[in-house]
Design a protein around this motif. Structure first.
Motif, short mmCIF file in Angstrom:
data_model
loop_
_atom_site.label_atom_id
_atom_site.label_comp_id
_atom_site.label_asym_id
_atom_site.label_seq_id
_atom_site.Cartn_x
_atom_site.Cartn_y
_atom_site.Cartn_z
N SER A 1 -0.59 -6.73 -3.41
CA SER A 1 -0.34 -7.48 -4.65
C SER A 1 1.12 -7.51 -5.04
O SER A 1 1.52 -8.30 -5.89
CB SER A 1 -1.14 -6.88 -5.80
N GLN A 2 1.95 -6.62 -4.49
CA GLN A 2 3.34 -6.44 -4.88
C GLN A 2 3.49 -5.91 -6.30
O GLN A 2 4.59 -5.88 -6.85
CB GLN A 2 4.16 -7.73 -4.71
N VAL A 3 2.38 -5.46 -6.90
CA VAL A 3 2.43 -4.82 -8.22
C VAL A 3 2.62 -3.32 -8.00
O VAL A 3 1.80 -2.68 -7.34
CB VAL A 3 1.15 -5.09 -9.02
N ILE A 4 3.69 -2.75 -8.55
CA ILE A 4 4.01 -1.34 -8.38
C ILE A 4 3.54 -0.57 -9.60
O ILE A 4 3.82 -0.98 -10.73
CB ILE A 4 5.53 -1.15 -8.16
N PRO A 5 2.81 0.55 -9.41
CA PRO A 5 2.34 1.33 -10.55
C PRO A 5 3.48 1.80 -11.44
O PRO A 5 4.60 2.03 -10.98
CB PRO A 5 1.62 2.52 -9.89
N ALA A 6 3.18 1.97 -12.72
CA ALA A 6 4.21 2.32 -13.71
C ALA A 6 4.89 3.64 -13.37
O ALA A 6 6.12 3.78 -13.55
CB ALA A 6 3.60 2.39 -15.11
N ASP A 7 4.13 4.63 -12.86
CA ASP A 7 4.77 5.91 -12.57
C ASP A 7 5.73 5.80 -11.39
O ASP A 7 6.77 6.47 -11.34
CB ASP A 7 3.72 7.02 -12.30
N THR A 8 5.44 4.90 -10.46
CA THR A 8 6.35 4.68 -9.33
C THR A 8 7.60 3.93 -9.79
O THR A 8 8.72 4.22 -9.35
CB THR A 8 5.64 3.92 -8.20
N VAL A 9 7.43 2.95 -10.70
CA VAL A 9 8.58 2.24 -11.26
C VAL A 9 9.50 3.22 -11.97
O VAL A 9 10.74 3.19 -11.81
CB VAL A 9 8.12 1.13 -12.23
N GLY B 1 1.56 9.34 -6.05
CA GLY B 1 2.03 10.04 -4.86
C GLY B 1 3.54 10.04 -4.68
O GLY B 1 4.12 11.05 -4.25
N ILE B 2 4.19 8.94 -4.97
CA ILE B 2 5.65 8.88 -4.76
C ILE B 2 6.37 9.76 -5.76
O ILE B 2 7.26 10.55 -5.40
CB ILE B 2 6.12 7.42 -4.81
N ARG C 1 0.81 -1.23 0.00
CA ARG C 1 0.00 0.00 0.00
C ARG C 1 0.84 1.28 0.00
O ARG C 1 0.31 2.36 0.18
CB ARG C 1 -0.99 0.00 1.17
N THR C 2 2.15 1.14 -0.16
CA THR C 2 3.02 2.31 -0.35
C THR C 2 3.62 2.22 -1.74
O THR C 2 3.26 2.98 -2.63
CB THR C 2 4.13 2.38 0.72
N LEU C 3 4.53 1.28 -1.95
CA LEU C 3 4.98 1.00 -3.32
C LEU C 3 3.95 0.19 -4.07
O LEU C 3 3.53 0.54 -5.18
CB LEU C 3 6.30 0.21 -3.30
N GLY C 4 3.52 -0.92 -3.48
CA GLY C 4 2.62 -1.85 -4.16
C GLY C 4 1.17 -1.50 -3.96
O GLY C 4 0.78 -0.85 -2.98
N LEU C 5 0.36 -1.94 -4.89
CA LEU C 5 -1.08 -1.76 -4.80
C LEU C 5 -1.65 -2.82 -3.88
O LEU C 5 -1.52 -4.02 -4.16
CB LEU C 5 -1.71 -1.86 -6.20
N ASP C 6 -2.27 -2.38 -2.81
CA ASP C 6 -2.79 -3.28 -1.79
C ASP C 6 -1.65 -4.21 -1.35
O ASP C 6 -0.56 -3.73 -1.01
CB ASP C 6 -4.02 -4.03 -2.30
#
Length: 253
Positions: free
Chosen positions: A19-27, A242-243, A12-17
């Motif tokens: 899921s360990q999936v990180i949004p493209a803009d954060t990557v 956000g990041i 819920r900071t890097l990853g969505l919920d």
């Protein structure tokens, strides 16, 4: 630009919920921070092997994991401590006396061991492989995490035995280390970096221990209110860029 040392919680900071999936803009942000010469690392409550799946997938070379008890630097585990064993044994013996099922993680793997068949369906069972077998509590040499069923309403509470205990799913408690801040300080000492140059991002209650001075503390917009109160800055939600927004705002990119 001064070099900064970034530490990011996963869930819920890097990853969505979770899921360990990180949004493209954060990557993109993580990659750009490294290109600008900054240090990036994960700071997670997950066991080292579990957190490393996310770190490795996204090219993050270093990590504070297991709630501060494990350090990974440039892909190598340099520290990994278990929970205090005498405390764990005392708790496990009480759980046995009260017939409260439990499971332990004695290795740096996603295997958890229990003498209770019903534990195959408790405490995020879908995320781990549960091995049901007899366990001699007094012969266990190491425990990294421990999950157990909570007492029924109205029953006497359990002693904590000096261990950190968090409410977990399916009517269980999770016993694990909860001092990411101490782990960050030890990792910074390894690389001879100043705590004043560290930036931490988080969202949950297990991030409170790293939301302390002199770290610069950024809560994502979806963070718990208690964490936002300790933050130096509250950015947008982690699924709303956000990041990246915070890193641009403070001129780190």
């Amino acid at each position: 630009m001064d070099k900064k040392y970034f530490f990011f919680d996963i869930d819920r900071t890097l990853g969505l919920d979770i899921s360990q999936v990180i949004p493209a803009d954060t990557v993109y942000c993580l990659r750009r921070l490294q290109q600008e010469g900054h240090f990036i690392a994960i700071a997670t409550g997950r066991l080292q092997c579990d957190g490393w799946r996310t770190a490795h997938r996204y090219g993050i070379p270093s990590m504070v994991s297991d709630g501060g008890n494990s350090l990974t630097l440039d892909g190598k585990v340099i520290e990994m401590e278990g929970l205090p064993m005498e405390n764990c044994r005392a708790l496990l013996h009480e759980l046995e006396r009260r017939h409260l099922p439990w499971a332990i993680f004695p290795d740096n793997t996603l295997l958890r061991y229990t003498p209770y068949e019903e534990f195959r369906h408790l405490g995020q069972a879908n995320l781990f492989t549960t091995v049901v077998q007899p366990i001699d509590i007094d012969q266990v040499q190491r425990i990294y995490k421990l999950v157990h069923v909570r007492p029924a309403p109205g029953d006497p509470p359990l002693s904590t035995y000096g261990l950190s205990r968090l409410p977990y799913i399916t009517n269980t408690y999770l016993v694990e280390p909860t001092d990411k801040g101490a782990g960050i300080r030890r990792l910074l000492a390894h690389i001879k970096a100043r705590p004043e140059d560290a930036v931490v991002f988080g969202d949950g209650l297990n991030d409170l221990a790293m939301f302390v001075p002199p770290f610069f503390r950024i809560a994502v917009g979806n963070a718990r209110p208690e964490l936002k109160e300790r933050a130096d800055f509250v950015t947008k939600a982690n699924d709303k860029g956000g990041i990246l927004y915070a890193c641009r705002k403070f001129g780190w990119l």
